[in-house]
Write a protein that holds these residues in place. Structure first.
Motif, PDB file in Angstrom:
ATOM      1  N   ARG A  67       4.227  -9.255   2.203  1.00  0.00           N
ATOM      2  CA  ARG A  67       3.986  -8.996   0.798  1.00  0.00           C
ATOM      3  C   ARG A  67       3.524 -10.248   0.070  1.00  0.00           C
ATOM      4  NH1 ARG A  67       5.677  -4.110  -0.902  1.00  0.00           N
ATOM      5  NH2 ARG A  67       7.041  -2.909   0.507  1.00  0.00           N
ATOM      6  N   GLU A  68       4.104 -11.400   0.467  1.00  0.00           N
ATOM      7  CA  GLU A  68       3.706 -12.643  -0.189  1.00  0.00           C
ATOM      8  C   GLU A  68       2.309 -13.078   0.259  1.00  0.00           C
ATOM      9  OE1 GLU A  68       6.487 -12.083   1.242  1.00  0.00           O
ATOM     10  OE2 GLU A  68       7.901 -12.144  -0.438  1.00  0.00           O
ATOM     11  N   ALA A  69       1.964 -12.761   1.528  1.00  0.00           N
ATOM     12  CA  ALA A  69       0.662 -13.204   2.039  1.00  0.00           C
ATOM     13  C   ALA A  69      -0.478 -12.329   1.553  1.00  0.00           C
ATOM     14  CB  ALA A  69       0.697 -13.224   3.568  1.00  0.00           C
ATOM     15  N   ILE A  70      -0.174 -11.088   1.213  1.00  0.00           N
ATOM     16  CA  ILE A  70      -1.238 -10.155   0.813  1.00  0.00           C
ATOM     17  C   ILE A  70      -1.047  -9.771  -0.645  1.00  0.00           C
ATOM     18  CG2 ILE A  70      -2.427  -8.024   1.400  1.00  0.00           C
ATOM     19  CD1 ILE A  70      -2.384 -10.055   3.658  1.00  0.00           C
ATOM     20  N   PRO A  71      -1.701 -10.417  -1.563  1.00  0.00           N
ATOM     21  CA  PRO A  71      -1.609 -10.030  -2.978  1.00  0.00           C
ATOM     22  C   PRO A  71      -2.176  -8.621  -3.187  1.00  0.00           C
ATOM     23  CG  PRO A  71      -2.584 -12.220  -2.742  1.00  0.00           C
ATOM     24  CD  PRO A  71      -2.548 -11.616  -1.365  1.00  0.00           C
ATOM     25  N   GLU A  72      -1.759  -7.999  -4.266  1.00  0.00           N
ATOM     26  CA  GLU A  72      -2.180  -6.625  -4.543  1.00  0.00           C
ATOM     27  C   GLU A  72      -3.685  -6.494  -4.712  1.00  0.00           C
ATOM     28  OE1 GLU A  72      -1.281  -2.616  -4.890  1.00  0.00           O
ATOM     29  OE2 GLU A  72       0.119  -4.279  -4.504  1.00  0.00           O
ATOM     30  N   TYR A  73      -4.293  -7.519  -5.321  1.00  0.00           N
ATOM     31  CA  TYR A  73      -5.752  -7.382  -5.585  1.00  0.00           C
ATOM     32  C   TYR A  73      -6.578  -7.478  -4.308  1.00  0.00           C
ATOM     33  CZ  TYR A  73      -5.735 -12.503  -5.256  1.00  0.00           C
ATOM     34  OH  TYR A  73      -5.583 -13.802  -4.842  1.00  0.00           O
ATOM     35  N   HIS A  74      -5.980  -7.964  -3.209  1.00  0.00           N
ATOM     36  CA  HIS A  74      -6.707  -8.006  -1.945  1.00  0.00           C
ATOM     37  C   HIS A  74      -6.805  -6.641  -1.288  1.00  0.00           C
ATOM     38  CE1 HIS A  74      -7.700 -12.202  -1.198  1.00  0.00           C
ATOM     39  NE2 HIS A  74      -6.501 -12.545  -1.721  1.00  0.00           N
ATOM     40  N   TYR A  76      -7.973  -3.955  -2.627  1.00  0.00           N
ATOM     41  CA  TYR A  76      -9.181  -3.215  -3.079  1.00  0.00           C
ATOM     42  C   TYR A  76     -10.354  -4.177  -2.981  1.00  0.00           C
ATOM     43  CZ  TYR A  76     -12.338  -0.297  -5.747  1.00  0.00           C
ATOM     44  OH  TYR A  76     -13.405   0.479  -6.122  1.00  0.00           O
ATOM     45  N   ASN A  77     -11.226  -3.961  -2.026  1.00  0.00           N
ATOM     46  CA  ASN A  77     -12.289  -4.918  -1.727  1.00  0.00           C
ATOM     47  C   ASN A  77     -13.647  -4.208  -1.673  1.00  0.00           C
ATOM     48  OD1 ASN A  77     -13.758  -7.172  -0.936  1.00  0.00           O
ATOM     49  ND2 ASN A  77     -13.189  -6.989   1.233  1.00  0.00           N
ATOM     50  N   ASN A  78     -14.482  -4.480  -2.671  1.00  0.00           N
ATOM     51  CA  ASN A  78     -15.874  -3.989  -2.668  1.00  0.00           C
ATOM     52  C   ASN A  78     -15.949  -2.480  -2.491  1.00  0.00           C
ATOM     53  OD1 ASN A  78     -18.647  -4.277  -2.895  1.00  0.00           O
ATOM     54  ND2 ASN A  78     -18.934  -4.946  -0.773  1.00  0.00           N
ATOM     55  N   GLY A  79     -15.097  -1.758  -3.251  1.00  0.00           N
ATOM     56  CA  GLY A  79     -15.107  -0.314  -3.206  1.00  0.00           C
ATOM     57  C   GLY A  79     -14.260   0.284  -2.113  1.00  0.00           C
ATOM     58  N   VAL A  80     -13.669  -0.538  -1.252  1.00  0.00           N
ATOM     59  CA  VAL A  80     -12.855  -0.055  -0.136  1.00  0.00           C
ATOM     60  C   VAL A  80     -11.375  -0.149  -0.520  1.00  0.00           C
ATOM     61  CG1 VAL A  80     -12.247  -0.338   2.289  1.00  0.00           C
ATOM     62  CG2 VAL A  80     -14.602  -0.814   1.511  1.00  0.00           C
ATOM     63  N   GLN A  81     -10.667   0.970  -0.460  1.00  0.00           N
ATOM     64  CA  GLN A  81      -9.232   1.005  -0.717  1.00  0.00           C
ATOM     65  C   GLN A  81      -8.500   0.745   0.604  1.00  0.00           C
ATOM     66  OE1 GLN A  81      -7.952   1.778  -3.968  1.00  0.00           O
ATOM     67  NE2 GLN A  81      -6.114   0.857  -3.073  1.00  0.00           N
ATOM     68  N   LEU A  82      -7.676  -0.357   0.630  1.00  0.00           N
ATOM     69  CA  LEU A  82      -6.955  -0.753   1.837  1.00  0.00           C
ATOM     70  C   LEU A  82      -5.476  -0.382   1.708  1.00  0.00           C
ATOM     71  CD1 LEU A  82      -8.602  -4.256   2.313  1.00  0.00           C
ATOM     72  CD2 LEU A  82      -9.091  -2.183   3.605  1.00  0.00           C
ATOM     73  N   VAL A  83      -4.925   0.189   2.798  1.00  0.00           N
ATOM     74  CA  VAL A  83      -3.521   0.618   2.812  1.00  0.00           C
ATOM     75  C   VAL A  83      -2.882   0.122   4.124  1.00  0.00           C
ATOM     76  CG1 VAL A  83      -1.927   2.549   2.602  1.00  0.00           C
ATOM     77  CG2 VAL A  83      -4.197   2.694   1.541  1.00  0.00           C
ATOM     78  N   LEU A  84      -1.656  -0.434   3.985  1.00  0.00           N
ATOM     79  CA  LEU A  84      -0.905  -0.914   5.159  1.00  0.00           C
ATOM     80  C   LEU A  84       0.258   0.031   5.412  1.00  0.00           C
ATOM     81  CD1 LEU A  84      -0.742  -3.223   7.256  1.00  0.00           C
ATOM     82  CD2 LEU A  84       0.843  -4.387   5.700  1.00  0.00           C
ATOM     83  N   ARG A  95      -2.219   1.744  -1.827  1.00  0.00           N
ATOM     84  CA  ARG A  95      -2.008   3.152  -2.098  1.00  0.00           C
ATOM     85  C   ARG A  95      -3.261   3.938  -1.686  1.00  0.00           C
ATOM     86  NH1 ARG A  95      -4.350   4.514  -7.030  1.00  0.00           N
ATOM     87  NH2 ARG A  95      -5.068   2.748  -8.271  1.00  0.00           N
ATOM     88  N   VAL A  96      -3.016   5.166  -1.341  1.00  0.00           N
ATOM     89  CA  VAL A  96      -4.091   6.048  -0.901  1.00  0.00           C
ATOM     90  C   VAL A  96      -4.951   6.414  -2.121  1.00  0.00           C
ATOM     91  CG1 VAL A  96      -4.647   8.246   0.200  1.00  0.00           C
ATOM     92  CG2 VAL A  96      -2.640   6.943   0.931  1.00  0.00           C
ATOM     93  N   PRO A  97      -6.250   6.463  -1.961  1.00  0.00           N
ATOM     94  CA  PRO A  97      -7.105   6.853  -3.094  1.00  0.00           C
ATOM     95  C   PRO A  97      -6.673   8.181  -3.688  1.00  0.00           C
ATOM     96  CG  PRO A  97      -8.436   6.037  -1.288  1.00  0.00           C
ATOM     97  CD  PRO A  97      -7.042   6.107  -0.783  1.00  0.00           C
ATOM     98  N   TYR A  98      -6.859   8.299  -4.993  1.00  0.00           N
ATOM     99  CA  TYR A  98      -6.417   9.480  -5.726  1.00  0.00           C
ATOM    100  C   TYR A  98      -7.126  10.720  -5.181  1.00  0.00           C
ATOM    101  CZ  TYR A  98      -5.669  12.771  -9.497  1.00  0.00           C
ATOM    102  OH  TYR A  98      -5.340  13.888 -10.218  1.00  0.00           O
ATOM    103  N   GLY A  99      -6.301  11.741  -4.867  1.00  0.00           N
ATOM    104  CA  GLY A  99      -6.848  13.014  -4.416  1.00  0.00           C
ATOM    105  C   GLY A  99      -6.984  13.128  -2.918  1.00  0.00           C
TER     106      GLY A  99
END
Length: 457
Positions: A67-74, A76-84, A95-99
């Motif tokens: 959690r400390e190594a991966i900030p929240e703003y990382h 969402y990158n160039n239109g890509v929603q990332l989820v761990l 978080r999963v994209p809405y819908g």
């Protein structure tokens, strides 16, 4: 379609071609852009997932925690929603994209296209080990949202092309309308000539380099030739009628005189002689008219052959000295063995007509000089007389049918029908020859005929 004007047909044709080409180009560009954008979206989601995987796998991240190594703003990158996710499919970060549901199974290093709620999504998963725990990095991007911009651009392009085609069609129609102005003028002129039979009318659209100007100017040239031909035809008909009317009148009056007044054989013979002379003149005129008709219709057959012009001309000169009644001396200077490829009958008529013409208009006790010589590869025939001559303003007209220089020569005309020189001109043209006249009033005339010799025919 046949009821449409030519202007509208051309406009519709080129507008149709323009529409077809424009929409083919738009379709090709849209398809190419869609392919390029799809590949770019795939590369983007893969690159984003790999970047996050590398960040999680870095030694520094293992020390300080995920959690400390991966900030929240990382995430969402160039239109890509990332989820761990953890190994229990629980969301650790992001978080999963809405819908979009999160119930899709994980597949390592596999990019998939999923449809949900009428939208298409690219999903890419990659497994990662973090402090001996198995986790999953998932990248999600909505392809539909990315393509919406392209679709919107395509719609605007479609509207732009539609407006462009409309403007081009309207502009093209007016250009064609203007270009067809000479055609309308040609049509109107032809209609006026047809209705009024006035061949003096012309289109007169001026000079121009395009095909329509060329057509109009050619049409004017044709009208000039037609008008000239019709005028010549009318003049010919009038002159022929006049020439025939005179002997007919004489014959009729002589017949009336013979029936009513002649009482002895002497007077009867004089009357019959006059009738015979006029009938003979009519016969000669009809024969000449028939020959001219054949010449005009190209029905006069020619038979070219190698001919000894020297021998032929000597015979003609001796014959003319015997049959002519005037006290006129005929001298001739003729080179020997001059050969040419000619129609013998026609060239004989040319020689006779020019020599007899000199006899007709030469005074008593004068001299006519006939010569036949060669000059390089040319044959030159000339007839020179000491007659009344021809004024300069008449020289270009003497080849016209029935034309007479001296108005006092109307009537009998010394037996001339006024057709001889026109025949000479036609025979000269038929032999690709050249005619020339040198004349001075009161001093005589010289007619010169020049043609190619035998070696060049």
């Amino acid at each position: 379609m046949n009821k449409l004007s030519l202007k509208l047909k051309i406009t519709l044709w080129y507008v149709g071609i323009l529409v077809l080409i424009s929409f083919l180009i738009l379709y090709a560009m849209t398809a190419l852009s869609r392919t390029i954008l799809t590949r770019e979206v795939e590369d983007r989601v893969v690159t984003s997932v790999v970047d996050l995987y590398n960040r999680i796998s870095a030694p520094e991240s293992r020390k300080i925690g995920m959690r400390e190594a991966i900030p929240e703003y990382h995430l969402y990158n160039n239109g890509v929603q990332l989820v761990l996710y953890d190994n229990q499919d629980n969301v650790l970060l992001g978080r999963v994209p809405y819908g979009l549901t999160d119930d899709y199974e994980f597949e390592d290093n596999t990019i998939r296209l999923k449809r949900y709620n009428n939208k298409e999504y690219y999903i890419y998963d990659k497994v990662v080990l973090f402090n001996e725990n198995t986790s999953w990095v998932r990248g999600v991007i909505c392809l539909t949202d990315e393509l919406n911009v392209l679709n919107l651009t395509t719609q605007y392009s479609f509207l732009f092309i539609l407006m462009f085609v409309i403007l081009a069609g309207v502009g093209g129609y007016f250009i064609i309308l203007k270009a067809f102005v000479p055609v309308n003028k040609i049509r109107e002129t032809a209609k006026e000539i047809s209705e009024s039979s006035d061949l003096s009318q012309r289109i007169n659209i001026g000079d121009g380099g395009d095909e329509i100007h060329t057509l109009a100017n050619t049409f004017d040239d044709m009208l000039n030739k037609l008008e000239y031909s019709f005028n010549k035809e009318k003049q010919f008909t009038s002159d022929a009628s006049h020439e025939l009317r005179t002997p007919i009148s004489v014959i009729m009056s002589e017949c009336e005189y013979g029936l009513e007044c002649v009482n002895d054989i002497g007077e009867m013979k004089d009357t019959l002689s006059s009738i015979y002379m006029q009938a003979n003149k009519m016969s000669k005129l009809v024969s000449e008219l028939l020959m001219i008709s054949r010449m005009d219709n190209n029905r006069l057959k020619t038979n070219f052959e190698i001919t000894d012009l020297s021998e032929l001309l000597i015979f003609i000169c001796e014959e003319q000295m015997e049959i002519q009644t005037k006290d006129i001396k005929l001298k001739y200077k003729i080179e020997q063995n001059i050969m040419a490829n000619v129609d013998t009958l026609l060239i004989t008529r040319l020689f006779i007509n020019l020599i007899s013409n000199a006899y007709q208009y030469s005074p008593e006790n004068s001299t006519i000089t006939v010569s036949l010589t060669t000059e390089e590869d040319n044959i030159i025939f000339s007839v020179k007389d000491e007659g009344i001559g021809i004024a300069e303003e008449h020289l270009n007209k003497i080849w016209d049918r029935f034309y007479q220089v001296d108005s006092s020569r109307t009537g009998d005309r010394n037996g001339s029908s006024g057709l001889g020189l026109s025949m000479v001109k036609w025979i000269s043209d038929r032999h690709n020859g050249e005619l020339k006249v040198n004349s001075e009033v009161g001093k005589g005339s010289e007619f010169i005929f020049r043609m190619k010799g035998c070696n060049d025919v």
